[in-house]
Design an enzyme around this catalytic site. Structure first.
Site, PDB file in Angstrom:
ATOM      1  CG  ASP A  56      -2.214   0.734   1.166  1.00 29.68           C
ATOM      2  OD1 ASP A  56      -2.136   1.370   0.042  1.00 29.68           O
ATOM      3  OD2 ASP A  56      -3.034   0.639   1.695  1.00 29.68           O
TER       4      ASP A  56
ATOM      5  CG  ASP B 154      -6.002   5.598  -2.789  1.00 26.95           C
ATOM      6  OD1 ASP B 154      -4.901   5.311  -2.497  1.00 26.95           O
ATOM      7  OD2 ASP B 154      -6.985   5.091  -2.297  1.00 26.95           O
TER       8      ASP B 154
HETATM    9  N1  GUN Z   1      -6.405   0.855   3.024  1.00 27.80           N
HETATM   10  C1  GUN Z   1      -7.750   0.933   3.489  1.00 27.80           C
HETATM   11  N2  GUN Z   1      -8.539   1.766   2.738  1.00 27.80           N
HETATM   12  C2  GUN Z   1      -7.626   2.137   1.839  1.00 27.80           C
HETATM   13  C3  GUN Z   1      -7.897   3.240   0.724  1.00 27.80           C
HETATM   14  O1  GUN Z   1      -8.776   3.828   0.703  1.00 27.80           O
HETATM   15  N3  GUN Z   1      -6.770   3.449   0.095  1.00 27.80           N
HETATM   16  C4  GUN Z   1      -5.456   3.008   0.262  1.00 27.80           C
HETATM   17  N4  GUN Z   1      -4.548   3.176  -0.679  1.00 27.80           N
HETATM   18  N5  GUN Z   1      -5.314   1.946   1.169  1.00 27.80           N
HETATM   19  C5  GUN Z   1      -6.362   1.665   1.883  1.00 27.80           C
END
Ligand code: GUN
Length: 757
Positions: free
Chosen positions: A109, A144
């Site tokens: 992420d 995002d």
């Molecule tokens: N982890 C939990 N929700 C989100 C999200 O909306 N975007 C991102 N990039 N990671 C997340």
């Protein structure tokens, strides 16, 4: 999953070079799918759970996840690594797989979630994607902008637009590394749709649904379902959908039924730290337990009290394993349900476990039906409250398209019985699909003959009805050929000609379901769907002796039969010759109506086609094969589900009868395609020789397709000039045919060799 040796599992083999990033569907059940995602660290089977690994606190070692739990992919946070000097150093020099000691697929992420929790992050949009690529992750995530459920429309719009703005630079920075393109939009339907459409235009590999963690934390499951329904139908179907932050097994069945492919779970570790256990029906506190909710392998030697007696660290490790095992077990149940075609039923069962989940499920399955009632309500009533009327008017039918998106992907008929589940049964998507196909395609014969002003409704008993009714049907065919006979089933009226069609025939439930007294208003309403609302209704109870004479007497009483048949009604046999002719007519009608409902044939055309045809029957009198007057075998009714299998000869007959031009693109006009025959799918020159040999149609070779193609339905396979190459059963919808690059598109049932044409 790969082979295990001495407790260690082999490292994965990279996918084929050209397949990197491709996703294929191997099994589907409506919108639920089992798939394979191709990466450089193995082919990930989906639906999959990606455990969240915090690189600073490893509750369960990633290597154990791979070796012991067969986990193929995990997710960690690149922003945490980027911020941490030591981790960053190791990741940069040795790569992310070495840092975590995990040989499978690693997704990272981007720091968005940290921005949501802490307000901001220090890293740039391209910088974080570039970093993820440089440390060798398999699937990176763009930065995002998180949209919270408490934001107003303007704020959410800004998140959606800013995320789309960042997409091009992020995709560019990824330089071919698979990239997550998250969907934002808060609780606003149109913004979720805008986000899905906007992000879908970029070259992302996966689309996570973002901004849902606070929705799940507050148990807003109805909103969760709405978010899915507003987003997923608008995404390119060949990309997996990931539910960001969804790791509670309670949500898996519904999510998978609506098209989710990936989940990530921090819950297994977070809940463990809190002394809580995950179960498919909610969460339980270790403190309150004497017995395990489910006896998982990791606690086989312990009672809850034993685990409580351990130190905090060891207890957390036990509970984390417990939670992971429970979560994986539920995922396995979901996968098996998809294979069995029962995922919706599993979601239905699980919906009873939590009031908010039940609310979500009922919203999903009943609101599209209620919308129709709302519209009718407004048409027929004058409301004292004008605002309320306006509100109903505005929202009626708002979600109908989303529901239709589920219904149009359903396979029907299916094998096996349909377990009765109360009112939920009627709104199961495949039941709705079966009813819609019947109502749309089937119609009574419009012949000027005795009985055509009436309809006989048989009720009171479950099938099979053939034995009880076949003699009566022969008589009626002879005396009043215009009379339609319908059977009342717990899910609606079924024409007698389709008496073995699933799911109508095989509702497994208590006998009182079938004994319900017919409701004249409901019957009249249903007859309206078939254009028979004006007909006189004559009822006959199927239970008890003398069905035949009771039916004849009732028809006589109703004036359908007159004096000439009185003798017959009292039992005189029909002439053998008439009996045989009537039987043959009924058999032809049976096949004709199946061709109309299941192969989308035009009734008048089928009736003409079947003139002089022969039906081969088995010893129970059921039609096995139908041969045209020239001896060509065209179809075989299936005994397992009441379906119809097309033969090569039948495919040619349908092919020759088509008056529409071959499709030249993948276009949806939303015109009515009733009676246009089975859908055509056009393949390119490379595929032609293989299809002619009877091989399956693969995605990537399809150049055009009719818009009414749908999963489980028979289709004809043609080349660009419209020559028939074969026929088979579709695995997808129009959008699937257009999007997918890998996997089987049509299971070919017969190839047409050049020499046979
Ligand atoms: N982890 C939990 N929700 C989100 C999200 O909306 N975007 C991102 N990039 N990671 C997340």
């Amino acid at each position: 999953m790969g082979a295990w040796r001495d407790g260690r599992r082999d490292d994965p083999a990279p996918c084929r070079e050209n397949d990197t990033g491709l996703f294929e569907v191997t099994v589907r059940d409506g919108r639920a799918r089992l798939g394979r995602l191709h990466t450089q660290h193995g082919v990930l089977e989906t639906p999959a759970l990606l455990p969240v690994i915090n690189p600073n606190i490893r509750t369960i070692e990633p290597r154990e996840m791979w070796d012991r739990y067969g986990i193929g992919a995990l997710i960690t946070n690149s922003y945490i690594i980027w911020k941490h000097e030591e981790l960053k150093q190791t990741a940069t020099t040795e790569g992310i797989h070495a840092l975590l000691d995990f040989p499978g697929v690693i997704m990272t992420d981007s720091g968005t979630f940290q921005a949501y929790v802490y307000g901001d992050v220090e890293v740039g949009v391209e910088e974080i994607v570039d970093f993820q690529r440089s440390i060798g992750v398999d699937i990176a995530t763009m930065l995002d902008v998180f949209s919270r459920p408490d934001m107003n429309e303007e704020q959410v719009r800004a998140c959606v637009r800013e995320t789309i703005e960042r997409a091009a630079a992020s995709v560019h920075a990824a330089q071919g590394t698979m990239l997550n393109g998250p969907i934002q939009g808060g609780l606003f339907k149109h913004l979720r749709t805008e986000s899905a459409k906007g992000m879908g235009d970029f070259d992302f590999a996966i689309h996570p649904i973002g901004g849902i963690v606070p929705v799940m934390e507050r148990h807003l499951y109805k909103d969760y379902a709405k978010i899915m329904m507003a987003s997923i139908p608008h995404l390119p179907p060949h990309r997996p959908v990931h539910m960001f932050g969804c790791g509670h097994p309670m949500l898996f069945p519904m999510s998978i039924a609506l098209g989710a492919d990936l989940f990530d779970s921090a819950a297994y570790a977070l809940f463990a730290r809190d002394g809580r256990l995950l179960t498919p029906w909610g969460t339980q506190k270790l403190q309150t337990l004497t017995e395990w909710p489910e006896r998982m392998p990791c606690v086989a030697e312990y009672t809850p009290a034993d685990v409580r007696a351990l130190g905090k660290k060891e207890m957390t490790a036990h509970l984390a394993r417990y939670n992971l095992e429970v979560t994986l077990a539920e995922l396995d149940r979901c996968k098996q349900a998809v294979r069995d075609g029962t995922i919706w039923r599993l979601a239905e069962r699980r919906s009873h476990q939590h009031p908010a989940l039940r609310e979500a499920f009922l919203w999903l399955s009943t609101s599209p039906h209620n919308a129709k009632l709302d519209k009718q309500f407004l048409e027929e009533m004058v409301l004292d409250d004008r605002d309320a009327a306006k509100d109903i008017d505005q929202h009626a039918g708002e979600w109908e398209n989303a529901w239709n998106w589920i219904v149009e992907s359903q396979e029907s008929p299916r094998k096996g019985g349909e377990p009765w589940g109360g009112d939920d049964t009627n709104v199961r998507p495949h039941v709705d699909a079966a009813k819609k196909a019947l109502r749309k395609r089937w119609k009574p014969r419009t012949i000027e003959a005795r009985g055509s002003d009436s309809v006989l409704v048989a009720y009171g008993s479950s099938g099979p009805w053939r034995e009880r009714l076949s003699d009566l049907m022969v008589r009626l065919q002879h005396h009043c050929p215009g009379l339609e006979v319908m059977i009342q089933t717990p899910i609606g009226l079924l024409p007698y000609s389709l008496e073995d069609l699933n799911p109508f025939t095989h509702i497994d439930g208590p006998q009182w379901l079938w004994r319900r007294r017919p409701n004249p208003l409901l019957i009249r309403q249903e007859l309206q769907h078939f254009g028979m609302q004006e007909r006189r209704i004559v009822l006959v109870d199927l239970l008890g002796d003398g069905v035949q004479s009771r039916a004849m007497a009732a028809l006589h009483h109703a004036g359908v039969l007159d004096g000439t048949t009185d003798d017959d009604a009292s039992g005189r046999a029909l002439e053998t010759v008439n009996r045989t002719a009537a039987k043959e007519t009924l058999q032809r009608r049976h096949v004709a109506d199946k061709m109309v409902v299941l192969l989308n044939a035009r009734q008048e055309w089928v009736d003409e086609l079947l003139e002089g045809s022969t039906c081969v029957v088995n010893r129970l009198g059921r039609v096995k094969n139908t041969l045209l007057h020239n001896g060509v075998h065209i179809v075989s009714p299936r005994l397992t589900d009441g379906g119809l299998s097309l033969t090569d000869g039948g495919a040619s007959v349908f092919h020759n009868a088509r008056t529409l031009p071959a499709p030249s693109a993948f276009e949806r006009s939303n015109e009515d395609h009733t009676s246009n025959g089975p859908a055509w799918i056009v393949v390119n020159e490379d595929a032609e020789p293989f299809i002619r040999q009877g091989r399956n149609v693969f995605h990537g070779f399809i150049v055009a397709c009719d818009e009414w193609i749908s999963p489980g339905k028979t289709c004809l396979i043609v080349n660009r000039t419209g020559d028939l190459l074969g026929h088979g059963v579709s695995n997808g919808t129009l959008e699937d045919m257009k999007s997918f690059k890998k996997g089987v598109a049509v299971k070919t049932r017969g190839g047409i060799r050049l020499e046979d044409q």
